[in-house]
Design a protein around this motif. Structure first.
Motif, short mmCIF file in Angstrom:
data_model
loop_
_atom_site.label_atom_id
_atom_site.label_comp_id
_atom_site.label_asym_id
_atom_site.label_seq_id
_atom_site.Cartn_x
_atom_site.Cartn_y
_atom_site.Cartn_z
N ASP A 1 56.11 60.14 69.20
CA ASP A 1 54.85 59.54 68.73
C ASP A 1 55.03 58.89 67.37
O ASP A 1 54.46 57.81 67.11
N ARG B 1 56.91 55.60 76.06
CA ARG B 1 57.50 56.91 75.78
C ARG B 1 58.88 57.03 76.42
O ARG B 1 59.76 57.72 75.89
N GLY C 1 61.78 57.69 74.00
CA GLY C 1 62.37 58.99 74.27
C GLY C 1 63.88 58.91 74.43
O GLY C 1 64.62 59.79 73.95
N LYS D 1 59.33 68.77 67.07
CA LYS D 1 59.15 68.69 68.51
C LYS D 1 59.45 67.28 69.00
O LYS D 1 59.16 66.29 68.33
N ARG D 2 60.02 67.21 70.18
CA ARG D 2 60.43 65.91 70.73
C ARG D 2 59.23 64.98 70.90
O ARG D 2 59.30 63.80 70.55
N ASP D 3 58.13 65.50 71.42
CA ASP D 3 56.96 64.65 71.65
C ASP D 3 56.41 64.10 70.34
O ASP D 3 55.96 62.95 70.28
N GLU D 4 56.43 64.92 69.29
CA GLU D 4 55.92 64.46 68.00
C GLU D 4 56.81 63.38 67.39
O GLU D 4 56.31 62.42 66.81
N GLU E 1 63.56 72.58 72.89
CA GLU E 1 62.59 71.53 73.15
C GLU E 1 61.29 71.72 72.38
O GLU E 1 60.65 70.76 72.00
N ASN E 2 60.86 72.96 72.17
CA ASN E 2 59.53 73.21 71.64
C ASN E 2 59.50 73.68 70.19
O ASN E 2 58.46 74.07 69.69
#
Length: 315
Positions: free
Chosen positions: A219, A103, A107, A213-216, A146-147
């Motif tokens: 992934d 990540r 990232g 979203k950044r996390d998505e 971010e969200n």
């Protein structure tokens, strides 16, 4: 007694011969349907190739250096016997695959290339992604950047103004390029870029913007990027990525390698710095210990009046 052998010639007419002319005539009466079928198939093939988004495969390779034979691990090998540094610091392909797809690395790539925001050129039949040559640039509110996970459309009215539409096509805001959207809680500003004037952008053209979203996004790319050794005993890894935009796939792989190398250099620099601090501390401690021992020897000689023992022995 004469025995006669009767051989049937393949050209002999036994009443079962096929008249090719008659067979062809049976189907020639349907020539219009055959011709129509050919045009139909060609038309379907053309439409499929015209409006189906192709997927390209980009590949890159990276060589994993062996830390046992070079670099910091060789310099610090003497400390392994002291238990200061473990013996498992050498790189191996399995470990490096996990590092490349970590990540942290992915990232960095997402942030560096701005992969959270994707621009699409809307058309009547086909919507295609715009990469690099984006005609407009969107800026979001810093508090929700971010969200956020949303999808909306910017409809170009003319060279100065636009309408902001929801995913369903409902108008929510009218604004001017380059000016802040004061009453909008999501978008800070929408500006034109250099490519707005040099592309074939016209009135009523629409740009679909997806913000994830950044996390998505991280992934998604961790699953999409494939990293495998070239062969079982090789230290060379092959990276591959499939994407509808070949330039984007190439940039992602290039950035992954760049961030991986940068991260490896930073780790080595950190190890070197910590090793230097450790050696300096050891040298100071050893110097203090030697000075303490020297002081004790001097005190012992003074206490037992043996300070000039060597010279007295010569006399």
């Amino acid at each position: 007694m004469n025995t006669e052998k009767n051989y049937n010639s393949p050209f002999q007419d036994n009443g079962d011969s096929i008249n090719i002319r008659e067979e062809i005539d049976k189907y020639l009466q349907y020539w219009k349907y055959f011709l129509l079928s050919i045009f139909f198939v060609l038309g379907v093939a053309f439409l499929y190739l015209r409006y189906t988004t192709p997927v390209y495969n980009a590949e890159a390779t990276i060589m994993i250096k062996d830390n046992k034979n070079s670099g910091i691990s060789a310099e610090l090998a003497a400390f392994e016997d002291l238990g200061i540094i473990g013996g498992g610091s050498a790189n191996n392909p399995e470990n490096e695959v996990e590092i490349i797809k970590s990540r942290k690395i992915v990232g960095y790539v997402v942030d560096s290339l701005g992969l959270k925001t994707i621009y699409y050129r809307k058309a009547r039949v086909k919507t295609s992604e715009i990469y690099k040559e984006v005609p407009i640039k969107i800026e979001l509110k810093a508090s929700i950047e971010e969200n956020i996970d949303t999808l909306f459309t910017v409809k170009v009215l003319d060279s100065k103004t636009f309408d902001l539409l929801t995913e369903d096509g409902d108008k929510v805001y009218s604004g001017t390029f380059g000016k802040e959207l004061s009453n909008n809680t999501l978008v800070q500003k929408i500006s034109k870029t250099f490519f707005f004037d040099i592309t074939d952008f016209e009135e009523s053209d629409e740009v679909l913007i997806r913000i994830a979203k950044r996390d998505e996004v991280i992934d998604e790319y961790r699953k999409a990027i494939n990293v495998n050794p070239i062969d079982k005993n090789s230290s060379v890894l092959k990276l591959s990525l499939q994407n509808a935009v070949v330039k984007k796939a190439e940039d992602v792989l290039d950035e992954v390698i760049k961030q991986y190398n940068y991260d490896a250099i930073q780790d080595k620099n950190q190890v070197s710095q910590k090793t230097k601090v450790f050696i300096d501390e050891r040298l100071v401690k050893i110097g203090n210990d030697l000075a303490l021992i020297q002081n004790k020897v001097t005190e012992y000689k003074d206490k037992n009046n043996i300070t000039g023992l060597s010279r007295e022995g010569e006399l």
